[in-house]
Structures are given as C-alpha cells and as structure tokens.
Design a protein around this motif. Structure first.
Motif, PDB file in Angstrom:
ATOM      1  N   GLY A   1      51.132  53.960  30.426  1.00  0.00           N
ATOM      2  CA  GLY A   1      50.228  53.616  29.340  1.00  0.00           C
ATOM      3  C   GLY A   1      48.821  54.130  29.550  1.00  0.00           C
ATOM      4  O   GLY A   1      48.527  54.809  30.541  1.00  0.00           O
TER       5      GLY A   1
ATOM      6  N   THR B   1      45.683  49.869  24.467  1.00  0.00           N
ATOM      7  CA  THR B   1      47.129  49.976  24.593  1.00  0.00           C
ATOM      8  C   THR B   1      47.566  51.181  23.784  1.00  0.00           C
ATOM      9  O   THR B   1      46.776  51.769  23.039  1.00  0.00           O
ATOM     10  CB  THR B   1      47.825  48.716  24.055  1.00  0.00           C
TER      11      THR B   1
ATOM     12  N   THR C   1      48.044  57.658  27.192  1.00  0.00           N
ATOM     13  CA  THR C   1      49.383  57.558  27.765  1.00  0.00           C
ATOM     14  C   THR C   1      49.915  58.949  28.111  1.00  0.00           C
ATOM     15  O   THR C   1      49.891  59.854  27.278  1.00  0.00           O
ATOM     16  CB  THR C   1      50.341  56.878  26.773  1.00  0.00           C
TER      17      THR C   1
END
Length: 255
Positions: A185, A60, A95
C-alpha cells in the motif's frame, strides 16, 4: 504558562538537532565522539516522529488521488526546510511505487517511516571484489561497454520498516546506495540529508542497476544469491520513476 520548549513542534526540534549535528563539516566524522553523540540525539528525536506531528493524514489506496496513473507521479515530495547544512522533507510513495537504486555522494542521511511500510535495500561500493571473489572464477558481467564503468558492490541489508521502527541511517561510507519500495500500500517517510544534493558541489544523484557477475562455479540461481558477486552499473534515471511535489501542511520550521 507552559515551558517554551514544550510548545516547540517535533519537526522544529528535529531541525534544530540536525543543524547542531551537521553544521560543522570538518567535525562530522564516522568516529568523532561529539558527532556520534549528536547523531544519537537526532536519531532519538526522529524515531518519535509520527504523521500527526507533520499534519499528514495517512493515505490508503482508496484515498489516493484520482488522476490517471499515466500522468500522476508515483512519488511526491513535501519540502519542509533546507539550508546549506541539511535538507528535510517527506516522500510519499503510491502503492507499488519505488525510488530506484540511487546514491548520496559524500552525504549522511536519515529516513523515518511515518505511515505504511517500505522495504529498503542498501548497497556499498567496493574498491575491489571481496576476498574469495576474484580471479578466474569471478569476472564482471559481459556488457557492451568497457568493464571499467562497473564497480563491485556488496548488498549490506534488506529490511522492512514501519512507523514503529527506528530510522534507517546512511553515511558516506555505509548503506549509501539504496532502493526504497512501497510494501502493501501507500507509504510515506521523513527524509533528512546532509549536506543536501548540489550538482555544482559534486553531489548529484546517480542511479544504478545491479548486475550479477559471471561465475564458473555457480549456476544462475545460486549466483544471484551471492553477495560478493554483485556489480553496479550507472544508468540514466529510470523512465518509470519521477517525483512530483505537494505542499507541506505541517508546522513551520524556523532556524
């Protein structure tokens, strides 16, 4: 005792099928029955692969490496396996990262997202402008060099892919030039190319910029939407793009 094949890793099965599919170059053709059957088997295997099969933990934005963005590569590559027949690895995009518009000369390819989402824009070069796009109303963009360095092109598709989608497939003739953008992302995908890039064999990676042709019949807005009014200009590797390396943590491949 479990059957031997059930103990074989997913990535090992994919590698075996890739070798079977591509190992006889003279038999690899767009319409060859055996090749198409083997390619279909490979697509089915690749469609099932997940990040867990490669022991890769989905990242993430919060779990991205801490180093300064000025030095950390926007894209990294995990090498899994390579032979003269094919190469296989995983690309990880941060990202907002992109793999710029590039080609795969004389190569087949297969791309399968294992986490996150990518947008893939596929182009084909054309031998000449498409029907209805030639003549006085269609000419190459005005650029400070010979127009012979430009090639007419067509935008074949723009699609978004997640781990739930099947693989994106390219061939020497179709969808061979594409750009890959991370969406919403970080993302990663398994990548298979056959044969691998090899500059000594004429398979070097080239980068391109899309130019919109001058059209007397349309303004800039509608011109940008006309698929037939595209030209590709080869450019150096964009300075904002470079690719680092990371160790592959998954099951070993042995052929």
């Amino acid at each position: 005792m479990m059957p031997r094949d059930s103990m074989t890793s997913t990535v090992q099965k994919i590698a075996r099928q890739a070798l079977t599919t591509f190992r006889n170059p003279s038999a690899v053709g767009e319409h060859g029955k055996v090749f198409l059957e083997n390619l279909s088997k490979l697509k089915s295997l690749v469609a099932e692969v997940r990040a867990a099969d490669l022991r890769i933990a989905p990242r993430t934005s919060a779990s991205a490496p801490v180093p300064s963005q000025r030095v950390a590569p926007p894209v990294t590559y995990m090498h899994i396996y390579e032979t003269d027949t094919f190469s296989m690895g995983v690309f990880l995009l941060k990202t907002g990262a992109s793999i710029p518009l590039h080609d795969h000369p004389g190569m087949h390819g297969m791309l399968k997202v294992i986490y996150g989402k990518v947008r893939i824009s596929c182009f084909d070069r054309l031998d000449k402008p498409r029907d209805g796009a030639s003549g006085a109303h269609f000419s190459p963009p005005l650029v400070p060099f010979q127009s012979s360095s430009l090639r007419p092109a067509v935008l074949r598709s723009v699609g978004e892919y997640t781990e739930e989608n099947g693989p994106c497939v390219l061939s020497p003739q179709k969808d061979n030039i594409h750009q890959i953008d991370a969406v919403d992302g970080p993302t990663a995908f398994l990548d298979i190319l056959s044969p691998p890039y090899d500059p000594d064999e004429g398979r070097d990676c080239h980068y391109y910029k899309v130019l919109h042709a001058h059209s007397e019949a349309s303004d800039r807005k509608s011109e940008a939407q006309e698929q037939g009014d595209l030209w590709l200009m080869e450019i150096p590797q964009p300075s904002e793009f470079w690719c680092g390396g990371e160790p592959y943590p998954g099951p070993e491949v042995s052929l």
